[in-house]
Scaffold this motif. Structure first.
Motif, mmCIF file in Angstrom:
data_model
loop_
_atom_site.group_PDB
_atom_site.id
_atom_site.type_symbol
_atom_site.label_atom_id
_atom_site.label_comp_id
_atom_site.label_asym_id
_atom_site.label_seq_id
_atom_site.Cartn_x
_atom_site.Cartn_y
_atom_site.Cartn_z
ATOM 1 N N MET A 72 14.026 -53.057 55.491
ATOM 2 C CA MET A 72 14.032 -54.061 56.701
ATOM 3 C C MET A 72 15.461 -54.787 56.401
ATOM 4 S SD MET A 72 11.206 -56.857 57.983
ATOM 5 C CE MET A 72 10.087 -55.565 57.652
ATOM 6 N N ALA A 73 16.311 -54.614 57.373
ATOM 7 C CA ALA A 73 17.332 -55.355 57.294
ATOM 8 C C ALA A 73 17.635 -56.598 58.379
ATOM 9 C CB ALA A 73 18.616 -54.399 57.558
ATOM 10 N N ILE A 74 18.410 -57.682 57.728
ATOM 11 C CA ILE A 74 18.661 -58.758 58.981
ATOM 12 C C ILE A 74 19.620 -57.995 59.780
ATOM 13 C CG2 ILE A 74 19.523 -61.055 59.240
ATOM 14 C CD1 ILE A 74 18.655 -61.838 56.483
ATOM 15 N N PRO A 75 19.603 -58.191 61.146
ATOM 16 C CA PRO A 75 20.585 -57.780 62.022
ATOM 17 C C PRO A 75 21.919 -58.877 61.865
ATOM 18 C CG PRO A 75 19.220 -59.134 63.196
ATOM 19 C CD PRO A 75 18.452 -58.862 61.944
ATOM 20 N N ASP A 76 22.981 -58.190 61.558
ATOM 21 C CA ASP A 76 24.213 -58.851 61.267
ATOM 22 C C ASP A 76 25.093 -58.977 62.673
ATOM 23 O OD1 ASP A 76 26.081 -60.489 60.304
ATOM 24 O OD2 ASP A 76 26.787 -59.248 58.852
ATOM 25 N N TRP A 77 24.954 -59.849 63.327
ATOM 26 C CA TRP A 77 25.607 -60.050 64.827
ATOM 27 C C TRP A 77 26.955 -60.938 64.620
ATOM 28 C CZ3 TRP A 77 20.323 -60.611 67.422
ATOM 29 C CH2 TRP A 77 19.516 -59.446 67.328
ATOM 30 N N LEU A 78 27.337 -61.167 63.502
ATOM 31 C CA LEU A 78 28.597 -61.559 63.381
ATOM 32 C C LEU A 78 29.597 -60.910 62.786
ATOM 33 C CD1 LEU A 78 27.227 -65.312 61.889
ATOM 34 C CD2 LEU A 78 27.379 -64.754 64.289
ATOM 35 N N LEU B 184 15.596 -68.117 51.924
ATOM 36 C CA LEU B 184 15.279 -66.713 52.120
ATOM 37 C C LEU B 184 16.550 -65.801 52.249
ATOM 38 C CD1 LEU B 184 12.071 -67.247 54.360
ATOM 39 C CD2 LEU B 184 12.279 -66.756 52.167
ATOM 40 N N ALA B 185 17.429 -66.451 53.205
ATOM 41 C CA ALA B 185 18.827 -65.529 53.065
ATOM 42 C C ALA B 185 19.528 -65.629 52.086
ATOM 43 C CB ALA B 185 19.488 -66.314 54.245
ATOM 44 N N SER B 186 19.648 -66.527 51.114
ATOM 45 C CA SER B 186 20.138 -66.491 49.643
ATOM 46 C C SER B 186 19.711 -65.371 48.770
ATOM 47 C CB SER B 186 20.046 -67.784 49.235
ATOM 48 O OG SER B 186 20.959 -68.808 49.982
ATOM 49 N N LEU B 187 18.336 -65.185 48.898
ATOM 50 C CA LEU B 187 17.618 -64.301 48.207
ATOM 51 C C LEU B 187 17.746 -62.961 48.673
ATOM 52 C CD1 LEU B 187 13.962 -66.130 47.285
ATOM 53 C CD2 LEU B 187 16.228 -66.038 45.938
ATOM 54 N N HIS B 188 17.822 -62.778 49.977
ATOM 55 C CA HIS B 188 18.104 -61.626 50.467
ATOM 56 C C HIS B 188 19.636 -60.950 50.409
ATOM 57 C CE1 HIS B 188 18.924 -59.009 54.125
ATOM 58 N NE2 HIS B 188 17.666 -58.473 53.942
ATOM 59 N N SER B 189 20.454 -62.213 50.194
ATOM 60 C CA SER B 189 21.881 -61.465 50.055
ATOM 61 C C SER B 189 21.986 -60.685 48.689
ATOM 62 C CB SER B 189 22.770 -62.651 49.970
ATOM 63 O OG SER B 189 22.786 -63.589 49.052
ATOM 64 N N THR B 190 21.056 -60.854 47.914
ATOM 65 C CA THR B 190 21.416 -60.315 46.293
ATOM 66 C C THR B 190 20.713 -58.693 46.553
ATOM 67 O OG1 THR B 190 19.173 -60.888 45.491
ATOM 68 C CG2 THR B 190 21.281 -62.544 45.303
ATOM 69 N N PRO B 191 21.258 -57.790 45.572
ATOM 70 C CA PRO B 191 20.614 -56.483 45.579
ATOM 71 C C PRO B 191 19.067 -56.283 45.526
ATOM 72 C CG PRO B 191 22.712 -56.668 44.273
ATOM 73 C CD PRO B 191 22.352 -58.158 44.739
ATOM 74 N N GLN B 192 18.729 -57.217 44.327
ATOM 75 C CA GLN B 192 17.238 -56.948 44.238
ATOM 76 C C GLN B 192 16.447 -57.965 44.596
ATOM 77 O OE1 GLN B 192 19.297 -56.393 41.269
ATOM 78 N NE2 GLN B 192 18.828 -54.293 41.549
ATOM 79 N N HIS B 193 17.251 -58.793 45.854
ATOM 80 C CA HIS B 193 16.415 -59.754 46.428
ATOM 81 C C HIS B 193 15.476 -60.921 45.542
ATOM 82 C CE1 HIS B 193 15.678 -57.224 50.491
ATOM 83 N NE2 HIS B 193 16.964 -57.628 50.178
ATOM 84 N N ARG B 194 16.586 -61.199 44.523
ATOM 85 C CA ARG B 194 15.822 -62.300 43.592
ATOM 86 C C ARG B 194 17.097 -63.139 42.937
ATOM 87 N NH1 ARG B 194 12.249 -58.985 39.948
ATOM 88 N NH2 ARG B 194 12.016 -61.099 38.841
ATOM 89 N N LEU C 118 11.754 -63.598 57.533
ATOM 90 C CA LEU C 118 13.300 -63.896 57.614
ATOM 91 C C LEU C 118 13.588 -62.727 58.802
ATOM 92 C CD1 LEU C 118 15.830 -64.981 56.596
ATOM 93 C CD2 LEU C 118 16.041 -62.961 55.135
ATOM 94 N N CYS C 119 13.324 -61.797 58.856
ATOM 95 C CA CYS C 119 13.932 -60.720 59.790
ATOM 96 C C CYS C 119 13.376 -61.042 61.188
ATOM 97 C CB CYS C 119 13.354 -59.236 59.481
ATOM 98 S SG CYS C 119 14.200 -58.587 57.833
ATOM 99 N N ASN C 120 12.052 -61.488 61.164
ATOM 100 C CA ASN C 120 11.725 -61.909 62.599
ATOM 101 C C ASN C 120 12.474 -63.262 63.210
ATOM 102 O OD1 ASN C 120 9.731 -60.008 62.971
ATOM 103 N ND2 ASN C 120 8.155 -61.426 61.857
ATOM 104 N N ALA C 121 12.969 -64.119 62.097
ATOM 105 C CA ALA C 121 13.653 -65.390 62.599
ATOM 106 C C ALA C 121 15.161 -65.098 62.906
ATOM 107 C CB ALA C 121 13.467 -66.528 61.517
ATOM 108 N N ALA C 122 15.735 -63.976 62.300
ATOM 109 C CA ALA C 122 16.997 -63.651 61.986
ATOM 110 C C ALA C 122 17.923 -63.777 63.405
ATOM 111 C CB ALA C 122 17.520 -62.719 61.205
ATOM 112 N N PRO C 123 17.192 -62.971 64.406
ATOM 113 C CA PRO C 123 17.882 -62.679 65.785
ATOM 114 C C PRO C 123 18.104 -64.189 66.412
ATOM 115 C CG PRO C 123 16.234 -61.010 65.487
ATOM 116 C CD PRO C 123 15.885 -61.848 64.287
#
Lengths: 161, 161
Positions: A1-7, B47-57, B111-116
């Motif tokens: 699952m990926a966050i859409p990156d619309w920027l 959540l976005a900070s954790l998501h930005s790392t390869p292992q999500h941690r 996070l993915c639901n909130a992102a758009p």
């Protein structure tokens, strides 16, 4: 699952840079203030907001709006600052049912003692790292954003001009 | 008694504009997030900070540094988010004496639901109000400031270039 990156790349650098800078800048300037005065950044901001008005007072609703805080958060903050005699609560001049926050002599003295160090800190961490073009663009950019954010006006132009 | 005003007109517009914009932007984007998701801006940021790392941690110390929070503030935040199963605390891979915050499946989904909606909100309140030159200058400006704020390096040049 990926966050859409619309920027796009520049948009993302501007936004993420803004968020990261915001937190680090507040921390750096807050540390300087704490070391050199008895004020937090928030307390300095409240005192400076009151000082910016002709009578050194502001209605609690207006102050909450300036700081973008809830009435309840502001009320707790003002109570803490009242205990230190930095501000006082008085009936509003225009409507006695409402309250004003008023800068006290102690508050004014504390603000004036803290100001030189705080301004030096703002220079060190923010202004002196930027060249004239960056500073002028920032000033115009924040004018544009503030106009939109305070009035709900659309920006001055579509995104690409 | 007056506060010394050692900022010139442009410097003052840049700094005060920055402070006022910061508070209003956080409030506007926070309101959108609260309306459209179950997350605060701070929770989204974690959540976005954790998501930005390869292992999500991320190690708790590193996360505290990213957010510029004290260990104690972060620990309380992570505890609240653990209760909602958005994150988990696990022993760090490299050093079992330390803890990592880990993005859970629920956290990722939230996070993915909130992102758009959040990205649309960032566009609406920030990006779409700025033209290309302002955006590019902002991106470069925040790069410069971040480089200084994270490394303690002096800015790239004296103030007037």
């Amino acid at each position: 699952m990926a966050i859409p990156d619309w920027l796009d790349e520049t948009e993302s650098r501007a936004w993420k840079g803004y968020v990261l800078t915001r937190d680090r800048l507040a921390a750096a300037i807050g540390r300087d203030l704490a070391r050199e005065s008895d004020l937090t950044f928030v307390e300095y901001h409240v005192l400076a907001s009151l000082h910016s008005t002709p009578q050194h007072r502001m209605g609690l609703s207006e102050l909450a709006d300036t700081l973008q805080w809830s009435q309840s958060r502001l009320s707790h903050q003002i109570t803490r600052m009242e205990r230190r005699k930095l501000v006082a609560r008085e009936s509003a001049v225009r409507d006695a049912r409402c309250s004003d926050a008023v800068l006290t002599e102690t508050g004014l003295e504390t603000l004036c003692n803290a100001a030189p160090g705080h301004i030096a800190s703002v220079r060190k961490h923010f202004i002196d790292n930027l060249d004239d073009v960056q500073l002028a663009t920032l000033a115009d950019t924040f004018d544009t954003l503030l106009k939109y954010l305070t009035g709900g006006e659309p920006g001055p132009s579509p995104q690409n001009t």
